[in-house]
Design an enzyme around this catalytic site. Structure first.
Site, PDB file in Angstrom:
ATOM      1  N   GLU A 346       0.866  -1.181   0.000  1.00 57.48           N
ATOM      2  CA  GLU A 346       0.000   0.000   0.000  1.00 57.48           C
ATOM      3  C   GLU A 346       0.902   1.230   0.000  1.00 57.48           C
ATOM      4  O   GLU A 346       1.207   1.778  -1.044  1.00 57.48           O
ATOM      5  CB  GLU A 346      -0.918  -0.038   1.219  1.00 57.48           C
ATOM      6  CG  GLU A 346      -2.103   0.860   1.046  1.00 57.48           C
ATOM      7  CD  GLU A 346      -3.364   0.359   1.746  1.00 57.48           C
ATOM      8  OE1 GLU A 346      -4.383   0.996   1.571  1.00 57.48           O
ATOM      9  OE2 GLU A 346      -3.319  -0.657   2.461  1.00 57.48           O
ATOM     10  N   GLU A 616      -2.147   0.568  13.517  1.00 57.03           N
ATOM     11  CA  GLU A 616      -3.334   0.885  12.729  1.00 57.03           C
ATOM     12  C   GLU A 616      -4.617   0.557  13.507  1.00 57.03           C
ATOM     13  O   GLU A 616      -5.568   1.317  13.506  1.00 57.03           O
ATOM     14  CB  GLU A 616      -3.293   0.056  11.434  1.00 57.03           C
ATOM     15  CG  GLU A 616      -4.496   0.219  10.529  1.00 57.03           C
ATOM     16  CD  GLU A 616      -4.320  -0.540   9.221  1.00 57.03           C
ATOM     17  OE1 GLU A 616      -3.587  -1.551   9.203  1.00 57.03           O
ATOM     18  OE2 GLU A 616      -4.919  -0.123   8.218  1.00 57.03           O
TER      19      GLU A 616
HETATM   20  C1  BGC Z   1      -5.376   2.433   4.626  1.00 60.59           C
HETATM   21  C2  BGC Z   1      -5.911   3.465   5.541  1.00 60.59           C
HETATM   22  C3  BGC Z   1      -6.860   4.287   4.755  1.00 60.59           C
HETATM   23  C4  BGC Z   1      -7.985   3.368   4.420  1.00 60.59           C
HETATM   24  C5  BGC Z   1      -9.182   3.958   3.819  1.00 60.59           C
HETATM   25  C6  BGC Z   1      -6.497   1.558   4.221  1.00 60.59           C
HETATM   26  O1  BGC Z   1      -6.146   0.542   3.415  1.00 60.59           O
HETATM   27  O2  BGC Z   1      -4.297   1.768   5.146  1.00 60.59           O
HETATM   28  O3  BGC Z   1      -5.112   4.016   6.445  1.00 60.59           O
HETATM   29  O4  BGC Z   1      -7.228   5.492   5.260  1.00 60.59           O
HETATM   30  O5  BGC Z   1      -7.564   2.263   3.699  1.00 60.59           O
HETATM   31  O6  BGC Z   1     -10.162   3.695   4.621  1.00 60.59           O
END
Ligand code: BGC
Length: 734
Positions: A346, A616
């Protein structure tokens, strides 16, 4: 104008795959050199060398931008590297940020005309000024050669494969792309740099029999290794945590292989990745040909060069560690673009994450230039109808409340922190077009099911979007962004009546559809409206009509927090404001209780589980030691690090009453569970320091105020006028 604008983009013919290509040119310096300047850039990430010596381009240059519209170029003085006679200049380029994350965006566009979709390209211009005043220019063109390198594969997600035994075939002519140079912009963001270095803290032999190196800190960067292996392979895999049995764990990297492979032919050399980076604390040694000497390996933290301007310390070790983790969360995710996380497949510029963390980020470090550059990319990827994507550089065309609102909230936060009106004027048009989009598409926008909601909130078990209705969050953020936009319009002296009408309209919608439980139940068939985040947003965004209503909302929030055992249930949207919503409305004690809570769920829970960065998920590692689903479980995600803002603004009480701290009030909130707090912020007017210490029944406050900054303090409701320099105030503890 730099001559790079007259140079040509060159590329290897056909697809480059993930291999690194080297572009080179031999040239003759006819006379003694007085000055030599290299302007260079690439599509991909590149290094530049002159006669084999590093030409001074920063790591992972040219950084990550909306390459379709903006590619930064770098300028370096290379005078000392050029000799009279024959010289060789070479630029090596890997795909870097050009993984799948860059090229989506719904409407695939060529990054450069003529470039193969998986290709890379370079451009440069070397200006020579001879001692006698004459000049010469060497620029990329069809006379350059391109060849393969020992970097057989380099990928932002998968890592690198370096084959020291590989003998590249003779280079061939590079091809000139039919692309113009109008996308080139001089380096406008912070450069990226190598920072802290960590030696191996422990070599662990796991129950599974694997050898794992622990560097003691979760960082973003890479390893520097003195390779002394005999012929054979060294292979390393990166991870953030060990599982509950003490085994190496990396499933949360998802599809990112995050691996370094070094093929050795014997002999010693120093290896360091040049075209990629990793997010890691642990490294598993999968293969190591020869003796593994821990002192030969160090981990290098790599992030944007930002000046540290904020500091915080208090008498509570857990909070100090939490604060340190907030700082490391920022270091790890401010690598040219504010990313969500640095390890899995990501690592993207998620706007919502940056939005919730921006106020804290701007106090920790001077991030004005860092964000100015990113906001330029945000402007570049705004859609014609005003939509702001949820990821910048953009990936999808979709929008979401609280994510897309970054285009208004971040400039506002930066303005409040640094007092520089330019951040408003540069982004004014983008904000206006976003608010116009909201006005023109209100009903559809609010009803859009793809809003992320209160992302990762705990009020619906095992779901991503939380319980707070997405429509409510969307209306609340419409109101919030519009209100801030009106404030910023006034600062620039712009007319904003129609936006005031829209703001009133949003307030009416809240009043009509999202205030009354039975009305909400009647129209939506459930009563899931009233969550912690619901109250937090109404209070923090001023969405109430009277002091009485405000008091009622605050009391309900406080009761809700206490009645579930004094813990939070908020996600990305509610968390940044939660403690403020309590402390600003008379519930300081509850706010402190949330901050000081050690049990799950809380900020200190992750500290007690050994976190060295922000997680997270509140339950990234569950109480029984199990890990949250590997689909979405980063251990370096700064969003919940937004709590650092409360530490500066409420614990230490440093608050600007004029943008850029042109005027300031110190209003620390004292709680007996903490015996001392000390914080400082370097502002455009000088450094502000706030300290307090409980000594028996007294509290001693010390506030340091720079010259020419009107300042006051509010202590237990009492107002004090402060003067420049150090002010000491002793007050009975209340
Ligand atoms: C990310 C988040 C992001 C989200 C959207 C995820 O995959 O890691 O931090 O804001 O997607 O909801």
């Amino acid at each position: 104008m730099d001559k790079i604008y007259n140079s040509k983009w060159i590329s290897a013919k056909g697809s480059a795959g993930n291999a690194v290509f080297e572009y080179s040119k031999r040239f003759f310096a006819r006379k003694k050199i007085k000055k030599a300047t290299l302007c260079s850039s690439a599509i991909g990430v590149y290094t530049a060398k002159i006669n084999g010596a590093d030409a001074g381009v920063y790591p992972l240059a040219p950084g990550w931008t909306m390459y379709q519209y903006r590619v930064q170029y770098q300028k370096n003085d290379v005078s000392s590297l050029i000799k009279e006679g024959e010289n060789v200049i070479s630029l090596s380029v890997g795909r870097g940020f050009l993984c799948q994350a860059v090229s989506h965006d719904g409407t695939p566009r060529a990054l450069l005309t003529g470039l193969d979709p998986s290709g890379t390209a370079v451009i440069c211009s070397l200006d020579l000024l001879y001692d006698d005043g004459s000049t010469e220019n060497i620029s990329t063109d069809e006379t350059w050669l391109v060849g393969q390198t020992k970097w057989r594969s380099c990928d932002m997600y998968d890592g690198d494969v370096y084959d020291s035994t590989f003998i590249p075939p003779s280079p061939v002519s590079a091809s000139v792309l039919p692309a113009g140079t109008d996308t080139l912009v001089f380096q406008d963001g912070c450069e990226i740099g190598e920072h802290e270095r960590f030696g191996v803290k422990e070599v662990i032999l796991t129950p599974r029999g694997e050898t794992v190196l622990d560097f003691g800190q979760n960082i973003t960067g890479y390893l520097q290794i003195k390779v002394r292996a005999t012929a054979g392979v060294c292979r390393l895999t990166y991870g953030e945590v060990l599982d509950k049995d003490g085994n190496f764990y990396r499933d949360n990297y998802r599809a990112a292989k995050a691996q370094t492979t070094i093929i050795c032919g014997g002999g010693e050399f120093v290896f360091k990745p040049e075209f990629t980076f990793y997010g890691f604390r642990y490294v598993r040694v999968d293969e190591w040909n020869g003796e593994l000497v821990p002192d030969d390996i160090c981990a290098v933290a790599v992030y944007s060069n930002m000046e540290r301007i904020g500091n915080f310390h208090c008498s509570h070790d857990g909070l100090n560690k939490l604060y340190e983790n907030v700082i490391w969360g920022q270091k790890g995710n401010f690598l040219d673009v504010p990313t969500d996380c640095p390890q899995r497949d990501e690592r993207m510029g998620w706007t919502g994450d940056a939005q919730v963390f921006s106020s804290c980020a701007a106090k920790n470090f001077d991030v004005l230039r860092f964000f100015e550059k990113w906001l330029s990319d945000m402007r570049a990827c705004q859609k014609d109808d005003g939509r702001i994507p949820v990821v910048v550089p953009s990936y999808w065309a979709r929008t979401s409340a609280a994510w897309s609102d970054a285009c208004v909230i971040i400039p506002y936060n930066l303005y409040m922190q640094y007092g520089d009106e330019r951040i408003i004027s540069d982004n004014y048009d983008m904000m206006r077009r976003w608010i116009d989009y909201l006005r023109n598409n209100f009903d559809d926008y609010i009803a859009d099911k793809r809003h992320f909601g209160d992302w990762l909130a705990l009020d619906v078990p095992d779901e991503y979007s939380g319980k707070t209705p997405k429509e409510f969050i969307a209306v609340a953020f419409c109101a919030r962004s519009t209100k801030l936009f009106i404030e910023m319009s006034k600062i620039l002296g712009k007319e904003c009546e129609k936006y005031s009408e829209f703001y009133d309209f949003c307030r009416d919608v809240i009043r009509r559809d999202f205030s009354d439980e039975s009305a909400y139940q009647a129209s939506h068939g459930d009563s899931s409206l009233f969550t912690q985040t619901y109250y937090v947003l109404r209070l923090s965004f001023g969405l109430y009509d009277s002091d009485g209503e405000r008091a009622e909302l605050s009391e309900k929030l406080n009761d809700m927090v206490l009645s579930c055992g004094t813990h939070l249930t908020t996600g990305f949207v509610g968390t940044p404001y939660l403690l403020f919503a309590l402390s600003d409305n008379g519930y300081v004690k509850t706010a402190y209780s949330l901050l000081l809570r050690k049990e799950y769920p809380s900020w200190l829970y992750q500290v007690s589980r050994g976190a060295t960065t922000m997680w997270e998920h509140w339950d990234g590692i569950k109480e029984n030691g199990d890990l949250w689903d590997e689909k979405m479980n980063s251990f370096n995600h700064y969003a919940y690090g937004s709590v650092g803002d409360w530490m500066y603004s409420v614990m230490a009480g440093i608050k600007p009453t004029r943008a850029g701290y042109g005027e300031v009030v110190f209003e620390p909130a004292v709680d007996e569970r903490i015996s001392s707090v000390s914080a400082s912020i370097k502002t455009p007017h000088g450094t502000l320091i706030s300290k307090w210490e409980i000594c028996a029944h007294d509290v001693k406050f010390t506030f340091t105020v720079p010259e020419n900054v009107p300042a006051s303090a509010v202590i237990f409701g009492e107002k004090y006028k402060l003067s420049a320099g150090e002010n000491v105030i002793d007050v009975k503890l209340q």
